[in-house]
Motif scaffolding. Structure first.
Motif, PDB file in Angstrom:
ATOM      1  N   VAL A  26      10.647   5.696  -0.645  1.00 46.55           N
ATOM      2  CA  VAL A  26       9.237   5.424  -0.401  1.00 46.55           C
ATOM      3  C   VAL A  26       8.562   6.713   0.050  1.00 46.55           C
ATOM      4  CG1 VAL A  26       9.746   4.652   1.957  1.00 46.55           C
ATOM      5  CG2 VAL A  26       7.605   3.959   0.855  1.00 46.55           C
ATOM      6  N   TYR A  27       7.335   6.907  -0.399  1.00 39.98           N
ATOM      7  CA  TYR A  27       6.609   8.150  -0.098  1.00 39.98           C
ATOM      8  C   TYR A  27       5.848   8.018   1.215  1.00 39.98           C
ATOM      9  CZ  TYR A  27       3.253  11.975  -0.551  1.00 39.98           C
ATOM     10  OH  TYR A  27       2.494  13.101  -0.333  1.00 39.98           O
ATOM     11  N   ASP A  28       5.953   9.079   2.033  1.00 39.34           N
ATOM     12  CA  ASP A  28       5.230   9.155   3.301  1.00 39.34           C
ATOM     13  C   ASP A  28       4.106  10.175   3.144  1.00 39.34           C
ATOM     14  OD1 ASP A  28       4.267   9.316   5.857  1.00 39.34           O
ATOM     15  OD2 ASP A  28       6.189   9.790   6.807  1.00 39.34           O
ATOM     16  N   PRO A  29       2.846   9.743   3.050  1.00 34.41           N
ATOM     17  CA  PRO A  29       1.754  10.703   2.819  1.00 34.41           C
ATOM     18  C   PRO A  29       1.493  11.622   4.008  1.00 34.41           C
ATOM     19  CG  PRO A  29       0.879   8.497   3.195  1.00 34.41           C
ATOM     20  CD  PRO A  29       2.367   8.353   3.111  1.00 34.41           C
ATOM     21  N   GLU A  30       1.893  11.218   5.195  1.00 30.00           N
ATOM     22  CA  GLU A  30       1.638  12.060   6.365  1.00 30.00           C
ATOM     23  C   GLU A  30       2.518  13.308   6.362  1.00 30.00           C
ATOM     24  OE1 GLU A  30       2.001   9.770   9.881  1.00 30.00           O
ATOM     25  OE2 GLU A  30       0.311   8.429   9.415  1.00 30.00           O
ATOM     26  N   THR A  31       3.759  13.160   5.927  1.00 27.14           N
ATOM     27  CA  THR A  31       4.679  14.304   5.908  1.00 27.14           C
ATOM     28  C   THR A  31       4.875  14.865   4.506  1.00 27.14           C
ATOM     29  OG1 THR A  31       6.592  12.834   5.666  1.00 27.14           O
ATOM     30  CG2 THR A  31       5.897  13.381   7.909  1.00 27.14           C
ATOM     31  N   ASP A  32       4.242  14.249   3.496  1.00 25.99           N
ATOM     32  CA  ASP A  32       4.402  14.659   2.100  1.00 25.99           C
ATOM     33  C   ASP A  32       5.888  14.725   1.736  1.00 25.99           C
ATOM     34  OD1 ASP A  32       3.707  15.408  -0.471  1.00 25.99           O
ATOM     35  OD2 ASP A  32       3.629  17.555   0.017  1.00 25.99           O
ATOM     36  N   SER A  33       6.598  13.640   2.058  1.00 27.63           N
ATOM     37  CA  SER A  33       8.035  13.593   1.787  1.00 27.63           C
ATOM     38  C   SER A  33       8.425  12.170   1.404  1.00 27.63           C
ATOM     39  CB  SER A  33       8.840  14.056   3.009  1.00 27.63           C
ATOM     40  OG  SER A  33       8.591  13.192   4.111  1.00 27.63           O
ATOM     41  N   TRP A  34       9.652  12.044   0.903  1.00 28.19           N
ATOM     42  CA  TRP A  34      10.171  10.752   0.474  1.00 28.19           C
ATOM     43  C   TRP A  34      11.285  10.307   1.417  1.00 28.19           C
ATOM     44  CZ3 TRP A  34       8.111   8.136  -3.731  1.00 28.19           C
ATOM     45  CH2 TRP A  34       7.225   8.865  -4.523  1.00 28.19           C
ATOM     46  N   ASP A  35      11.220   9.053   1.857  1.00 27.83           N
ATOM     47  CA  ASP A  35      12.231   8.498   2.748  1.00 27.83           C
ATOM     48  C   ASP A  35      13.076   7.481   1.991  1.00 27.83           C
ATOM     49  OD1 ASP A  35      11.146   9.945   4.894  1.00 27.83           O
ATOM     50  OD2 ASP A  35       9.686   8.345   5.301  1.00 27.83           O
ATOM     51  N   PRO A  36      14.398   7.499   2.187  1.00 25.18           N
ATOM     52  CA  PRO A  36      15.248   6.509   1.500  1.00 25.18           C
ATOM     53  C   PRO A  36      15.012   5.106   2.047  1.00 25.18           C
ATOM     54  CG  PRO A  36      16.540   7.788   3.061  1.00 25.18           C
ATOM     55  CD  PRO A  36      15.185   8.423   3.023  1.00 25.18           C
ATOM     56  N   GLY A  66       0.787  -1.222   0.000  1.00 27.26           N
ATOM     57  CA  GLY A  66       0.000   0.000   0.000  1.00 27.26           C
ATOM     58  C   GLY A  66       0.820   1.273   0.000  1.00 27.26           C
ATOM     59  N   ARG A  67       2.144   1.159  -0.172  1.00 29.39           N
ATOM     60  CA  ARG A  67       3.031   2.321  -0.183  1.00 29.39           C
ATOM     61  C   ARG A  67       3.628   2.497  -1.573  1.00 29.39           C
ATOM     62  NH1 ARG A  67       4.977   3.453   4.987  1.00 29.39           N
ATOM     63  NH2 ARG A  67       5.857   5.339   4.015  1.00 29.39           N
ATOM     64  N   LEU A  68       3.903   3.746  -1.921  1.00 23.83           N
ATOM     65  CA  LEU A  68       4.455   4.088  -3.227  1.00 23.83           C
ATOM     66  C   LEU A  68       5.978   4.117  -3.157  1.00 23.83           C
ATOM     67  CD1 LEU A  68       3.884   5.039  -6.161  1.00 23.83           C
ATOM     68  CD2 LEU A  68       3.954   7.389  -5.282  1.00 23.83           C
ATOM     69  N   PHE A  69       6.627   3.241  -3.941  1.00 21.21           N
ATOM     70  CA  PHE A  69       8.087   3.185  -4.025  1.00 21.21           C
ATOM     71  C   PHE A  69       8.523   3.694  -5.394  1.00 21.21           C
ATOM     72  CE2 PHE A  69       7.067   0.269  -0.703  1.00 21.21           C
ATOM     73  CZ  PHE A  69       8.166   0.193   0.137  1.00 21.21           C
ATOM     74  N   VAL A  70       9.647   4.394  -5.424  1.00 20.44           N
ATOM     75  CA  VAL A  70      10.184   4.929  -6.674  1.00 20.44           C
ATOM     76  C   VAL A  70      11.662   4.572  -6.772  1.00 20.44           C
ATOM     77  CG1 VAL A  70      10.900   7.063  -7.827  1.00 20.44           C
ATOM     78  CG2 VAL A  70       8.549   6.796  -7.077  1.00 20.44           C
ATOM     79  N   ILE A  71      12.058   4.084  -7.948  1.00 20.57           N
ATOM     80  CA  ILE A  71      13.481   3.888  -8.251  1.00 20.57           C
ATOM     81  C   ILE A  71      13.965   5.159  -8.930  1.00 20.57           C
ATOM     82  CG2 ILE A  71      15.159   2.503  -9.512  1.00 20.57           C
ATOM     83  CD1 ILE A  71      13.252   0.168  -9.319  1.00 20.57           C
TER      84      ILE A  71
END
Length: 337
Positions: A256-266, A241-246
Motif C-alpha cells: 500500500v502506498y503512503d503519500p506522506e513518506t512517498d513509499s510503499w508499505d507491505p 482511499g488508499r492505493l494498493f498494488v499486487i
C-alpha cells in the motif's frame, strides 16, 4: 330470503304399541332450491398467491433474492413463478425497481488457441459462474480493455503523449491536455479525484519507470512522485482511499502506498495463491480485492485495517469450471444488478 313451501297433513291415528306406528313431524319444510356445494371454488392460476399466506409484495421481495442458478428448478413451482423467473430482463427489472443490487464480476476473456473472445460472469454473492451471449465482433481478436485512454501506441508503434476522456452526456470522446511524456501506460488509478498513470516496471529494469498525474479541475498533467512510480510494480486497486498494488515481482505480495513518506508499505498476510498466474485482471469491491488469472482462476482478498496505516489481507479461492482452462482474462469490471 329463501322461499319455502309449507304443507300440513294429518298423521293416521294409531294405537300405542302398534308396530307400524311412526313418529312424523307436524309440518314438513320443502326447500325450493338445492343445497349449496361445500367444495371450495378453484382460483385461476394468475389469481393464486405467489407464496400462500404472504401478500404478493412480500412474496415478490423474497423471490427476487433467489440466486440465478436456482431459477431453473423454481420455474417448475407454478405459472406465476415461471412468468417471473423465465425472463432474466423481467427479473432484474423488478430487482432494480425494488432497490435490490448484487455485485457481478464481468470478465472479458479470449481463448488462447482460437482467439475467440467471450464474456464470463461471476455472481460474487453465491460465487457461481454464468455465461452471457457473445459479442458481435470478428472471430479472432485480442481486446485491450476499456475506459479512459491515456498514452499508448500509434499505428506505427510509436508511444503517444495524448489523452482523451469520454463525455457520457453526448457520448463522444474529447481530447484533454497532453501528458507531457510519450509513454504506453500499463496501469492507472483514481485517488482523491486525480488520475495516476504509470508505465510500470519491466525486466531487466534498465530504465526507471515513468508516471504522470492528471488534475481534471485544472486540466493539467504533472510528474508522479519518484517513490510512487518506482514502487508501482503491478496492478492496482483503491480501497479506503488508499492505493494498493499486487506486485508482479515480489511473490504476488500486496503493498500500500503512503503519500506522506512517498513509499510503499507491505500488507500483512500470505501472498496471493500460486495457482493465480499472469496475465492478471484486478478489480475491487468495497474492502475486497478480486483477482482473475489465467484460466479464469479467481481469488478474493479480504482487506482489513489493523491500525491507521497497517492492513491485513486474507485470500479466498473461488471454484472455476474446467472448461475455462484455455481462457485468458483481458479485463474485468464489477457491476451491480
Amino acid at each position: 330470503m329463501r322461499r319455502v313451501r309449507v304443507s300440513s297433513h294429518h298423521s293416521p291415528v294409531q294405537k300405542l304399541g302398534d308396530s307400524d306406528m311412526k313418529l312424523t313431524p307436524r309440518f314438513r319444510l320443502a326447500g325450493t332450491t338445492s343445497p349449496s356445494s361445500t367444495e371450495p371454488e378453484q382460483q385461476p392460476p394468475w389469481e393464486m398467491p405467489l407464496i400462500p399466506g404472504l401478500p404478493d409484495d412480500a412474496a415478490l421481495n423474497c423471490l427476487l433474492r433467489l440466486p440465478v442458478e436456482a431459477h431453473g428448478a423454481c420455474r417448475l413451482v407454478c405459472r406465476r413463478w415461471r412468468h417471473l423467473l423465465a425472463d432474466k430482463a423481467r427479473f432484474f427489472t423488478h430487482r432494480k425497481a425494488m432497490g435490490l443490487r448484487s455485485p457481478w464480476l464481468f470478465t472479458l476473456a479470449f481463448h488462447r488457441c482460437t482467439g475467440k473472445i467471450q464474456w464470463k460472469v461471476l455472481d460474487l454473492d453465491s460465487l457461481a459462474w454464468h455465461a452471457i451471449p457473445g459479442m458481435p465482433c470478428r472471430d479472432r481478436a485480442c481486446p485491450r480493455g476499456f475506459g479512459c485512454v491515456a498514452g499508448g501506441y500509434s499505428t506505427d508503434q510509436f508511444e503517444l503523449d495524448s489523452a482523451e476522456v469520454l463525455d457520457p452526456v453526448n457520448g463522444v470522446w474529447q481530447p484533454i491536455a497532453s501528458m507531457g511524456a510519450n509513454m504506453a501506460s500499463s496501469d492507472s488509478a483514481v485517488v482523491g479525484g486525480r488520475l495516476y498513470v504509470t508505465e510500470g516496471c519491466a525486466w531487466p529494469f534498465f530504465s526507471s519507470p515513468r508516471g504522470q498525474v492528471y488534475d481534471p479541475k485544472a486540466d493539467r498533467w504533472e510528474a508522479m512522485p519518484a517513490g510512487m512510480r518506482e514502487g508501482w510494480t503491478g496492478l492496482s486497486v483503491v480501497i479506503d482511499g488508499r492505493l494498493f498494488v499486487i506486485s508482479e515481482y515480489e511473490r504476488m505480495k500486496v503493498k500500500v502506498y503512503d503519500p506522506e513518506t512517498d513509499s510503499w508499505d507491505p500488507v500483512d498476510g500470505p501472498p496471493m495463491p500460486e495457482r493465480i498466474m499472469k496475465p492478471l485482471s484486478v478489480s475491487c469491491l468495497e474492502s475486497k480485492i478480486v483477482v482473475v488469472g489465467r484460466g479464469l482462476h479467481v481469488v478474493i482478498g479480504h482487506v482489513k485495517k489493523q491500525s491507521s496505516c497497517d492492513y491485513l489481507v486474507r485470500w479466498q479461492d473461488v471454484e472455476v469450471p474446467r472448461a475455462f482452462s484455455d481462457l485468458t482474462p483481458s479485463s474485468s469490471q464489477i457491476l451491480h444488478a
